[in-house]
Design a protein around this motif. Structure first.
Motif, PDB file in Angstrom:
ATOM      1  N   PHE A 115       0.838  -1.203   0.000  1.00  0.00           N
ATOM      2  CA  PHE A 115       0.000   0.000   0.000  1.00  0.00           C
ATOM      3  C   PHE A 115       0.870   1.250   0.000  1.00  0.00           C
ATOM      4  O   PHE A 115       0.663   2.171  -0.799  1.00  0.00           O
ATOM      5  N   ALA A 116       1.833   1.295   0.884  1.00  0.00           N
ATOM      6  CA  ALA A 116       2.707   2.470   0.985  1.00  0.00           C
ATOM      7  C   ALA A 116       3.566   2.621  -0.269  1.00  0.00           C
ATOM      8  O   ALA A 116       3.718   3.731  -0.798  1.00  0.00           O
ATOM      9  N   ALA A 117       4.122   1.520  -0.779  1.00  0.00           N
ATOM     10  CA  ALA A 117       4.991   1.584  -1.960  1.00  0.00           C
ATOM     11  C   ALA A 117       4.229   2.095  -3.181  1.00  0.00           C
ATOM     12  O   ALA A 117       4.772   2.870  -3.979  1.00  0.00           O
ATOM     13  N   ALA A 118       2.968   1.697  -3.323  1.00  0.00           N
ATOM     14  CA  ALA A 118       2.153   2.151  -4.453  1.00  0.00           C
ATOM     15  C   ALA A 118       1.941   3.661  -4.424  1.00  0.00           C
ATOM     16  O   ALA A 118       1.607   4.262  -5.439  1.00  0.00           O
ATOM     17  N   ARG A 119       2.156   4.267  -3.277  1.00  0.00           N
ATOM     18  CA  ARG A 119       1.994   5.706  -3.127  1.00  0.00           C
ATOM     19  C   ARG A 119       3.337   6.418  -2.944  1.00  0.00           C
ATOM     20  O   ARG A 119       3.381   7.581  -2.576  1.00  0.00           O
ATOM     21  N   GLY A 120       4.413   5.659  -3.163  1.00  0.00           N
ATOM     22  CA  GLY A 120       5.749   6.236  -3.057  1.00  0.00           C
ATOM     23  C   GLY A 120       6.132   6.641  -1.648  1.00  0.00           C
ATOM     24  O   GLY A 120       6.923   7.561  -1.453  1.00  0.00           O
ATOM     25  N   ARG A 121       5.594   5.938  -0.657  1.00  0.00           N
ATOM     26  CA  ARG A 121       5.843   6.291   0.745  1.00  0.00           C
ATOM     27  C   ARG A 121       6.400   5.088   1.500  1.00  0.00           C
ATOM     28  O   ARG A 121       6.305   3.959   1.059  1.00  0.00           O
ATOM     29  N   SER A 122       6.917   5.340   2.683  1.00  0.00           N
ATOM     30  CA  SER A 122       7.353   4.281   3.598  1.00  0.00           C
ATOM     31  C   SER A 122       6.190   3.954   4.536  1.00  0.00           C
ATOM     32  O   SER A 122       5.510   4.864   5.012  1.00  0.00           O
ATOM     33  N   PRO A 123       5.981   2.659   4.828  1.00  0.00           N
ATOM     34  CA  PRO A 123       4.910   2.320   5.757  1.00  0.00           C
ATOM     35  C   PRO A 123       5.269   2.609   7.214  1.00  0.00           C
ATOM     36  O   PRO A 123       4.419   2.580   8.089  1.00  0.00           O
ATOM     37  N   GLY A 124       6.545   2.889   7.461  1.00  0.00           N
ATOM     38  CA  GLY A 124       6.989   3.042   8.844  1.00  0.00           C
ATOM     39  C   GLY A 124       7.215   1.680   9.471  1.00  0.00           C
ATOM     40  O   GLY A 124       7.221   0.661   8.801  1.00  0.00           O
ATOM     41  N   GLY A 125       7.408   1.670  10.740  1.00  0.00           N
ATOM     42  CA  GLY A 125       7.661   0.420  11.455  1.00  0.00           C
ATOM     43  C   GLY A 125       8.014   0.723  12.890  1.00  0.00           C
ATOM     44  O   GLY A 125       7.660   1.786  13.413  1.00  0.00           O
ATOM     45  N   GLU A 126       8.702  -0.197  13.508  1.00  0.00           N
ATOM     46  CA  GLU A 126       9.092  -0.033  14.913  1.00  0.00           C
ATOM     47  C   GLU A 126       7.877   0.227  15.799  1.00  0.00           C
ATOM     48  O   GLU A 126       7.865   1.148  16.613  1.00  0.00           O
ATOM     49  N   ILE A 127       6.850  -0.591  15.629  1.00  0.00           N
ATOM     50  CA  ILE A 127       5.632  -0.488  16.435  1.00  0.00           C
ATOM     51  C   ILE A 127       5.747  -1.510  17.570  1.00  0.00           C
ATOM     52  O   ILE A 127       5.966  -2.695  17.332  1.00  0.00           O
ATOM     53  N   PHE A 128       5.590  -1.027  18.791  1.00  0.00           N
ATOM     54  CA  PHE A 128       5.752  -1.858  19.983  1.00  0.00           C
ATOM     55  C   PHE A 128       4.572  -1.678  20.937  1.00  0.00           C
ATOM     56  O   PHE A 128       3.892  -0.659  20.906  1.00  0.00           O
ATOM     57  N   ILE A 129       4.402  -2.651  21.802  1.00  0.00           N
ATOM     58  CA  ILE A 129       3.638  -2.474  23.038  1.00  0.00           C
ATOM     59  C   ILE A 129       4.708  -2.198  24.080  1.00  0.00           C
ATOM     60  O   ILE A 129       5.653  -2.983  24.217  1.00  0.00           O
ATOM     61  N   HIS A 130       4.604  -1.088  24.786  1.00  0.00           N
ATOM     62  CA  HIS A 130       5.665  -0.752  25.733  1.00  0.00           C
ATOM     63  C   HIS A 130       5.121  -0.009  26.943  1.00  0.00           C
ATOM     64  O   HIS A 130       3.960   0.407  26.981  1.00  0.00           O
ATOM     65  N   GLY A 131       6.005   0.176  27.915  1.00  0.00           N
ATOM     66  CA  GLY A 131       5.679   0.945  29.103  1.00  0.00           C
ATOM     67  C   GLY A 131       5.940   2.421  28.872  1.00  0.00           C
ATOM     68  O   GLY A 131       6.021   2.892  27.736  1.00  0.00           O
ATOM     69  N   GLN A 132       6.100   3.135  29.949  1.00  0.00           N
ATOM     70  CA  GLN A 132       6.311   4.580  29.908  1.00  0.00           C
ATOM     71  C   GLN A 132       7.785   4.893  29.631  1.00  0.00           C
ATOM     72  O   GLN A 132       8.646   4.034  29.781  1.00  0.00           O
ATOM     73  N   PRO A 133       8.093   6.127  29.230  1.00  0.00           N
ATOM     74  CA  PRO A 133       9.487   6.483  28.940  1.00  0.00           C
ATOM     75  C   PRO A 133      10.385   6.247  30.154  1.00  0.00           C
ATOM     76  O   PRO A 133       9.998   6.540  31.291  1.00  0.00           O
ATOM     77  N   ASN A 134      11.581   5.723  29.903  1.00  0.00           N
ATOM     78  CA  ASN A 134      12.523   5.485  30.995  1.00  0.00           C
ATOM     79  C   ASN A 134      12.879   6.773  31.730  1.00  0.00           C
ATOM     80  O   ASN A 134      13.178   6.747  32.916  1.00  0.00           O
ATOM     81  N   ALA A 135      12.845   7.897  31.045  1.00  0.00           N
ATOM     82  CA  ALA A 135      13.186   9.182  31.669  1.00  0.00           C
ATOM     83  C   ALA A 135      12.112   9.667  32.646  1.00  0.00           C
ATOM     84  O   ALA A 135      12.367  10.540  33.468  1.00  0.00           O
ATOM     85  N   LEU A 136      10.927   9.087  32.571  1.00  0.00           N
ATOM     86  CA  LEU A 136       9.836   9.467  33.471  1.00  0.00           C
ATOM     87  C   LEU A 136      10.055   8.790  34.813  1.00  0.00           C
ATOM     88  O   LEU A 136      10.206   7.576  34.888  1.00  0.00           O
ATOM     89  N   SER A 137      10.068   9.573  35.878  1.00  0.00           N
ATOM     90  CA  SER A 137      10.377   9.003  37.192  1.00  0.00           C
ATOM     91  C   SER A 137       9.247   8.126  37.716  1.00  0.00           C
ATOM     92  O   SER A 137       9.495   7.128  38.372  1.00  0.00           O
ATOM     93  N   ALA A 138       8.010   8.481  37.481  1.00  0.00           N
ATOM     94  CA  ALA A 138       6.873   7.683  37.952  1.00  0.00           C
ATOM     95  C   ALA A 138       5.623   8.127  37.208  1.00  0.00           C
ATOM     96  O   ALA A 138       5.580   9.186  36.591  1.00  0.00           O
ATOM     97  N   GLY A 139       4.573   7.308  37.290  1.00  0.00           N
ATOM     98  CA  GLY A 139       3.297   7.670  36.688  1.00  0.00           C
ATOM     99  C   GLY A 139       3.250   7.416  35.199  1.00  0.00           C
ATOM    100  O   GLY A 139       3.968   6.577  34.667  1.00  0.00           O
TER     101      GLY A 139
END
Length: 174
Positions: A115-139
């Motif tokens: 789909f993306a190639a037909a439109r001359g674009r990148s589909p992207g990637g690096e999609i994860f299920i993850h927690g909060q940013p490591n730089a965040l102290s809490a919450g």
């Protein structure tokens, strides 16, 4: 008059008799799933939930998921900040993530790339299920803040890390 009296006696006798109900068999209880890793992950974007399933039985549901800044619709291109929709696989894990643990989703698949190639674009990637940013102290970071990933609390991603093996199918519904 005699017929009326006989009819009344019959009705009264019928009303006084006790009818025993036929006992119904108790339904079989649903079998408990075997312990161990789950065999399917279901994400519902509309109600912001992630359900772990083992042998067809939901075993745990997490709510309050956080998505990309544009959560509605299927991810099509790199930078659209949408979370993919469809069937994929949790194909590897990253303990050294910039977020508190992360499980990789196999987006893009062949259809996404085409789909993306037909439109001359990148589909992207690096999609994860993850927690909060490591730089965040809490919450939690408020609102939808990822670039298309699925974010949970750090405690929730720790549970998923233990329950979901590499190769587990995932379905992400709109």
């Amino acid at each position: 008059m005699r017929r009326l009296a006989i009819s009344l006696v019959i009705l009264l006798a019928a009303g006084c008799s006790t009818v025993q109900p036929v006992p119904r068999p108790e339904p079989e209880p649903a079998p408990e799933p075997e312990p161990g890793p789950v065999d399917f992950v279901l994400v519902d974007k509309s109600d912001r939930s992630l359900t772990l399933v083992r042998q067809g039985v939901p075993v745990k549901t997490y709510t309050g998921l956080q998505f990309g800044d544009a959560p509605q619709g299927h991810k099509r291109f790199e930078g659209d900040e949408r979370t993919p929709e469809g069937r994929y696989v949790i194909d590897y894990r990253n303990p050294q993530s910039a977020y508190h643990l992360s499980l990789h989703i196999s987006y893009p698949d062949e259809a996404d790339r085409a789909f993306a190639a037909a439109r001359g674009r990148s589909p992207g990637g690096e999609i994860f299920i993850h927690g909060q940013p490591n730089a965040l102290s809490a919450g939690r970071v408020p609102g939808d803040w990822t670039d298309g990933c699925i974010a949970l609390s750090n405690g929730e991603i720790e549970e998923l890390w233990q329950a979901v093996a590499d190769g587990t199918p995932i379905e992400i519904r709109p």
